[in-house]
Design a protein around this motif. Sequence first.
Motif, PDB file in Angstrom:
ATOM      1  N   GLY A 111      41.737  30.199  49.558  1.00  0.00           N
ATOM      2  CA  GLY A 111      41.151  29.426  48.911  1.00  0.00           C
ATOM      3  C   GLY A 111      40.644  30.000  47.357  1.00  0.00           C
ATOM      4  N   PHE A 112      40.658  31.216  47.424  1.00  0.00           N
ATOM      5  CA  PHE A 112      40.487  32.055  46.216  1.00  0.00           C
ATOM      6  C   PHE A 112      41.523  32.151  45.316  1.00  0.00           C
ATOM      7  CE2 PHE A 112      39.928  36.013  43.784  1.00  0.00           C
ATOM      8  CZ  PHE A 112      38.894  35.828  43.074  1.00  0.00           C
ATOM      9  N   ALA A 113      42.670  31.975  45.907  1.00  0.00           N
ATOM     10  CA  ALA A 113      44.106  32.116  45.166  1.00  0.00           C
ATOM     11  C   ALA A 113      44.301  30.660  44.584  1.00  0.00           C
ATOM     12  CB  ALA A 113      45.055  32.521  45.912  1.00  0.00           C
ATOM     13  N   ILE A 114      43.904  29.669  45.039  1.00  0.00           N
ATOM     14  CA  ILE A 114      43.928  28.057  44.777  1.00  0.00           C
ATOM     15  C   ILE A 114      43.166  28.060  43.531  1.00  0.00           C
ATOM     16  CG2 ILE A 114      43.423  25.825  45.384  1.00  0.00           C
ATOM     17  CD1 ILE A 114      44.302  26.175  48.132  1.00  0.00           C
ATOM     18  N   ILE A 115      41.891  28.281  43.571  1.00  0.00           N
ATOM     19  CA  ILE A 115      41.062  28.376  42.399  1.00  0.00           C
ATOM     20  C   ILE A 115      41.528  28.733  41.172  1.00  0.00           C
ATOM     21  CG2 ILE A 115      39.419  29.879  42.976  1.00  0.00           C
ATOM     22  CD1 ILE A 115      38.518  26.333  41.691  1.00  0.00           C
ATOM     23  N   LEU A 116      42.091  30.141  41.364  1.00  0.00           N
ATOM     24  CA  LEU A 116      42.712  30.811  40.316  1.00  0.00           C
ATOM     25  C   LEU A 116      43.749  30.237  39.769  1.00  0.00           C
ATOM     26  CD1 LEU A 116      42.577  34.757  41.672  1.00  0.00           C
ATOM     27  CD2 LEU A 116      41.070  33.707  39.987  1.00  0.00           C
ATOM     28  N   ALA A 117      44.632  29.757  40.445  1.00  0.00           N
ATOM     29  CA  ALA A 117      45.535  28.779  39.949  1.00  0.00           C
ATOM     30  C   ALA A 117      45.103  27.450  39.269  1.00  0.00           C
ATOM     31  CB  ALA A 117      46.575  28.480  41.251  1.00  0.00           C
ATOM     32  N   ASN A 118      44.273  26.971  39.969  1.00  0.00           N
ATOM     33  CA  ASN A 118      43.769  25.684  39.320  1.00  0.00           C
ATOM     34  C   ASN A 118      43.253  26.013  37.959  1.00  0.00           C
ATOM     35  OD1 ASN A 118      42.846  22.766  39.763  1.00  0.00           O
ATOM     36  ND2 ASN A 118      41.249  23.550  39.327  1.00  0.00           N
ATOM     37  N   LYS A 119      42.351  27.167  37.842  1.00  0.00           N
ATOM     38  CA  LYS A 119      41.751  27.415  36.584  1.00  0.00           C
ATOM     39  C   LYS A 119      42.750  27.597  35.490  1.00  0.00           C
ATOM     40  CE  LYS A 119      37.301  27.609  37.050  1.00  0.00           C
ATOM     41  NZ  LYS A 119      36.040  27.348  36.184  1.00  0.00           N
ATOM     42  N   GLN A 120      43.949  28.451  36.028  1.00  0.00           N
ATOM     43  CA  GLN A 120      45.050  28.989  35.225  1.00  0.00           C
ATOM     44  C   GLN A 120      45.818  27.559  34.659  1.00  0.00           C
ATOM     45  OE1 GLN A 120      45.110  32.024  34.562  1.00  0.00           O
ATOM     46  NE2 GLN A 120      46.804  31.888  32.753  1.00  0.00           N
ATOM     47  N   LEU A 121      46.040  26.901  35.480  1.00  0.00           N
ATOM     48  CA  LEU A 121      46.944  25.676  34.966  1.00  0.00           C
ATOM     49  C   LEU A 121      46.195  24.664  34.073  1.00  0.00           C
ATOM     50  CD1 LEU A 121      48.590  24.561  38.377  1.00  0.00           C
ATOM     51  CD2 LEU A 121      49.781  25.352  36.509  1.00  0.00           C
ATOM     52  N   ALA A 122      44.730  24.821  34.322  1.00  0.00           N
ATOM     53  CA  ALA A 122      44.070  23.834  33.403  1.00  0.00           C
ATOM     54  C   ALA A 122      43.590  24.422  32.106  1.00  0.00           C
ATOM     55  CB  ALA A 122      42.544  23.429  34.263  1.00  0.00           C
ATOM     56  N   GLY A 123      44.030  25.940  31.971  1.00  0.00           N
ATOM     57  CA  GLY A 123      43.677  26.573  30.661  1.00  0.00           C
ATOM     58  C   GLY A 123      42.288  27.073  30.571  1.00  0.00           C
ATOM     59  N   LYS A 124      41.344  27.091  31.652  1.00  0.00           N
ATOM     60  CA  LYS A 124      40.073  27.413  31.592  1.00  0.00           C
ATOM     61  C   LYS A 124      39.816  29.054  31.990  1.00  0.00           C
ATOM     62  CE  LYS A 124      38.485  22.905  33.419  1.00  0.00           C
ATOM     63  NZ  LYS A 124      37.687  22.194  34.212  1.00  0.00           N
ATOM     64  N   ALA A 125      38.777  29.521  31.545  1.00  0.00           N
ATOM     65  CA  ALA A 125      38.402  31.021  31.845  1.00  0.00           C
ATOM     66  C   ALA A 125      37.858  31.213  33.204  1.00  0.00           C
ATOM     67  CB  ALA A 125      37.410  31.498  30.685  1.00  0.00           C
ATOM     68  N   HIS A 126      38.103  32.137  33.701  1.00  0.00           N
ATOM     69  CA  HIS A 126      37.732  32.486  35.084  1.00  0.00           C
ATOM     70  C   HIS A 126      36.692  33.411  35.013  1.00  0.00           C
ATOM     71  CE1 HIS A 126      41.809  31.729  36.614  1.00  0.00           C
ATOM     72  NE2 HIS A 126      42.305  32.494  35.748  1.00  0.00           N
ATOM     73  N   PHE A 127      35.781  33.081  36.185  1.00  0.00           N
ATOM     74  CA  PHE A 127      34.369  33.820  36.390  1.00  0.00           C
ATOM     75  C   PHE A 127      33.605  33.715  35.184  1.00  0.00           C
ATOM     76  CE2 PHE A 127      37.992  36.503  38.190  1.00  0.00           C
ATOM     77  CZ  PHE A 127      37.889  35.701  39.502  1.00  0.00           C
ATOM     78  N   THR A 128      33.000  32.527  34.640  1.00  0.00           N
ATOM     79  CA  THR A 128      32.227  32.011  33.638  1.00  0.00           C
ATOM     80  C   THR A 128      30.982  31.283  34.198  1.00  0.00           C
ATOM     81  OG1 THR A 128      33.268  29.985  33.374  1.00  0.00           O
ATOM     82  CG2 THR A 128      34.222  31.695  32.037  1.00  0.00           C
ATOM     83  N   SER A 129      30.852  31.362  35.263  1.00  0.00           N
ATOM     84  CA  SER A 129      29.655  30.581  35.960  1.00  0.00           C
ATOM     85  C   SER A 129      29.071  31.440  37.089  1.00  0.00           C
ATOM     86  CB  SER A 129      30.155  29.061  36.756  1.00  0.00           C
ATOM     87  OG  SER A 129      30.959  29.382  37.871  1.00  0.00           O
ATOM     88  N   TRP A 130      28.082  31.162  37.521  1.00  0.00           N
ATOM     89  CA  TRP A 130      27.372  32.116  38.461  1.00  0.00           C
ATOM     90  C   TRP A 130      28.032  32.083  39.795  1.00  0.00           C
ATOM     91  CZ3 TRP A 130      24.198  35.923  37.718  1.00  0.00           C
ATOM     92  CH2 TRP A 130      23.324  35.802  36.953  1.00  0.00           C
ATOM     93  N   HIS A 131      28.511  30.648  40.066  1.00  0.00           N
ATOM     94  CA  HIS A 131      29.225  30.429  41.571  1.00  0.00           C
ATOM     95  C   HIS A 131      30.782  31.218  41.396  1.00  0.00           C
ATOM     96  CE1 HIS A 131      31.179  28.579  44.931  1.00  0.00           C
ATOM     97  NE2 HIS A 131      32.020  28.062  44.148  1.00  0.00           N
ATOM     98  N   GLY A 132      31.155  31.305  40.257  1.00  0.00           N
ATOM     99  CA  GLY A 132      32.488  32.047  40.200  1.00  0.00           C
ATOM    100  C   GLY A 132      32.270  33.557  40.424  1.00  0.00           C
ATOM    101  N   CYS A 133      31.102  34.269  39.705  1.00  0.00           N
ATOM    102  CA  CYS A 133      30.940  35.696  39.892  1.00  0.00           C
ATOM    103  C   CYS A 133      30.275  36.106  41.075  1.00  0.00           C
ATOM    104  CB  CYS A 133      29.700  35.876  38.884  1.00  0.00           C
ATOM    105  SG  CYS A 133      30.221  35.866  37.367  1.00  0.00           S
ATOM    106  N   PHE A 134      29.472  35.185  42.024  1.00  0.00           N
ATOM    107  CA  PHE A 134      29.063  35.251  43.273  1.00  0.00           C
ATOM    108  C   PHE A 134      30.561  35.361  44.121  1.00  0.00           C
ATOM    109  CE2 PHE A 134      24.469  33.769  42.191  1.00  0.00           C
ATOM    110  CZ  PHE A 134      24.022  35.204  42.241  1.00  0.00           C
ATOM    111  N   GLY A 135      31.235  34.332  43.973  1.00  0.00           N
ATOM    112  CA  GLY A 135      32.394  34.186  45.016  1.00  0.00           C
ATOM    113  C   GLY A 135      33.283  35.420  44.934  1.00  0.00           C
ATOM    114  N   LEU A 136      33.385  36.048  43.582  1.00  0.00           N
ATOM    115  CA  LEU A 136      34.212  37.089  43.524  1.00  0.00           C
ATOM    116  C   LEU A 136      33.471  38.353  44.097  1.00  0.00           C
ATOM    117  CD1 LEU A 136      36.476  38.889  42.369  1.00  0.00           C
ATOM    118  CD2 LEU A 136      35.295  38.917  39.918  1.00  0.00           C
ATOM    119  N   ALA A 137      32.341  38.438  43.799  1.00  0.00           N
ATOM    120  CA  ALA A 137      31.460  39.728  44.693  1.00  0.00           C
ATOM    121  C   ALA A 137      31.553  39.613  46.237  1.00  0.00           C
ATOM    122  CB  ALA A 137      30.109  39.595  44.069  1.00  0.00           C
ATOM    123  N   THR A 138      31.605  38.264  46.706  1.00  0.00           N
ATOM    124  CA  THR A 138      31.764  37.845  48.019  1.00  0.00           C
ATOM    125  C   THR A 138      33.148  38.317  48.812  1.00  0.00           C
ATOM    126  OG1 THR A 138      30.227  36.060  47.962  1.00  0.00           O
ATOM    127  CG2 THR A 138      31.695  36.367  49.809  1.00  0.00           C
TER     128      THR A 138
END
Length: 234
Positions: A111-138
């Motif tokens: 699931g984590f790999a999928i959101i990374l790929a989805n962000k990459q394909l959309a040209g969006k930056a990673h870990f810019t939200s609280w949800h993304g940061c908490f997810g990485l820490a988790t």
Amino acid sequence: MADDTRPILLRHQQGPQLKKNKILHARKIFIMVVHIVSVLFTGFIIYLARPGSSLFSWHPTLMSIAFALLITQAIIVFNADSSLIPKVSRKTKSKIHWITQVCGIAFAAVGFAIILANKQLAGKAHFTSWHGCFGLATLIFVALQAIAAISVYFPKLLPCWKLAQLKKYHATFGMLTYCLSSVTIFSALFTNWFTGNIQGNGWFLVAMAPAALSLVVMGQVTNTYGPRKNRLSD
């Protein structure tokens, strides 16, 4: 005279025990409800995500299965108040625990790999939200917890620590990791994807799920490894 006061004394002695029994009974009911909450919450997220409708749809699907279902059930399989498998031995429960945990971690990793790929394909930056940061820490905490768990199953790797101590530290760090994952789930409820699908009273109802799951896990660990005077089961 002594015979007259005996019923009164008996009622005074039974009072605290009756109160304790009521608390234990309420806790057992709550934990059984949490099993249902775990399944319903996961099913609801899957329903909203519609897996296969997009690449992103697999992220909430896999993450909810990983944390709200598999990892949750892997932890509360040890709960003394759970009656799902009451006659199963501790050794069997331990085996169910690590197998379910491994499956949960695998789902979370994908699931984590999928959101990374989805962000990459959309040209969006990673870990810019609280949800993304908490997810990485988790996920970092989950990886550390999984590595540390090896010492519980193979205590000879750390001969300087007693097995009881290793189990206590494993359970405590696991509780903290689970609470962090619940914070991550809760933060997901503020994302555009979720608020675009559900609002109002329904949002607050869904938000109660990660809170309820965390309360059960925290209660289980503190009741098992906390100060003896605070254990309701004694």
